[in-house]
Design an enzyme around this catalytic site. Structure first.
Site, PDB file in Angstrom:
ATOM      1  N   LYS A 120      -3.332  16.912  20.533  1.00 11.83           N
ATOM      2  CA  LYS A 120      -4.417  17.430  19.695  1.00 11.83           C
ATOM      3  C   LYS A 120      -5.556  17.692  20.493  1.00 11.83           C
ATOM      4  O   LYS A 120      -6.373  18.675  20.528  1.00 11.83           O
ATOM      5  CB  LYS A 120      -4.832  16.826  18.620  1.00 11.83           C
ATOM      6  CG  LYS A 120      -3.718  16.864  17.191  1.00 11.83           C
ATOM      7  CD  LYS A 120      -4.568  15.997  16.072  1.00 11.83           C
ATOM      8  CE  LYS A 120      -3.501  15.859  14.982  1.00 11.83           C
ATOM      9  NZ  LYS A 120      -3.977  15.193  13.880  1.00 11.83           N
ATOM     10  N   ASP A 138      -6.133  19.324  11.512  1.00 13.40           N
ATOM     11  CA  ASP A 138      -6.766  18.016  10.955  1.00 13.40           C
ATOM     12  C   ASP A 138      -6.547  17.773   9.530  1.00 13.40           C
ATOM     13  O   ASP A 138      -5.957  18.841   9.132  1.00 13.40           O
ATOM     14  CB  ASP A 138      -8.228  18.166  11.399  1.00 13.40           C
ATOM     15  CG  ASP A 138      -9.204  19.252  10.710  1.00 13.40           C
ATOM     16  OD1 ASP A 138      -8.540  19.855  10.024  1.00 13.40           O
ATOM     17  OD2 ASP A 138     -10.476  19.325  11.045  1.00 13.40           O
TER      18      ASP A 138
END
Ligand code: SF4
Length: 213
Positions: A120, A138
């Site tokens: 990420k 997220d």
């Protein structure tokens, strides 16, 4: 049909947030990478408060090489998991200087070899620096896409896998930033602003929950 849907969705978000960009504070690529690394399990606001001071001292990887880990901890001790993050910042600086001539790698494969840099982190870094077609899923992005008509998934990871197939350089635009801002400031977890939402007619959550409450 679905591709057209995505393009329209992205265009509407761009209209809502025409100047969308990351809210993290940084002055160069290196600081951006460190800021993203620090933002795991912490808000951008918390990270920015720390970094407005820390980044006066940590400007390049060489600065990090000269710092010891305890010194880094003193700067970042108000951030969650600061012990691990300080160790990772130190190791990342060492590796960047020794193995990358103080440059930040430009591929996910190389980036994730740096301590504390997860997939990420790498995606957000490349999306911000190169407008690469990656989206950081997220909790906000996961919530928004599930409330709308776009996915039906159980976790941010599952959502990430699903949407990575949709978005390309051609259609993602600034979606990585606009989606996060939409979840953070418009489709808020507790009180979504449905009355001014351009997606209200297609929204599953509005139909099933909000309109009945
Ligand atoms: S209609 Fe409401 S719940 Fe649906 S996406 Fe818009 S703000 Fe979120």
């Amino acid at each position: 049909m679905f591709k057209k849907d995505i393009l329209e969705f992205a265009a509407k978000l761009n209209e809502m947030f025409p100047d969308a960009k990351t809210e993290l504070y940084y002055n160069n690529e290196f600081q951006l990478l460190i800021a993203i690394l620090m933002s795991a399990q912490a808000t951008d606001k918390q990270v920015n408060i720390v970094n407005r001071n820390f980044f006066n001292f940590l400007i390049t990887p060489e600065d990090g090489v000269k710092m010891d880990t305890d010194y880094i901890k003193e700067f970042i001790n108000s951030i969650s998991f600061f012990n691990n993050k300080a160790v990772n910042i130190k190791k990342t600086c060492d590796i960047l200087v020794k193995e990358h001539n103080s440059q930040i790698p430009r591929t996910i494969e190389e980036l994730v070899k740096l301590p504390g840099v997860w997939i990420k982190t790498a995606k957000v870094f490349l999306a911000v620096i190169e407008d690469a077609p990656y989206i950081w899923v997220d909790t906000h992005v996961h919530r928004v896409l599930n409330r709308l008509w776009l996915v039906n998934t159980k976790s941010p990871l599952e959502t990430d896998k699903k949407i990575s197939k949709w978005f390309t350089k051609e259609n993602h635009g600034m979606l990585h930033n606009t989606l996060v801002l939409f979840g953070r400031y418009h489709c808020i977890a507790r009180k979504p602003k449905c009355e001014t939402c351009p997606f209200v007619e297609k929204c599953k959550h509005y139909k099933k929950v909000i309109s009945k409450s």
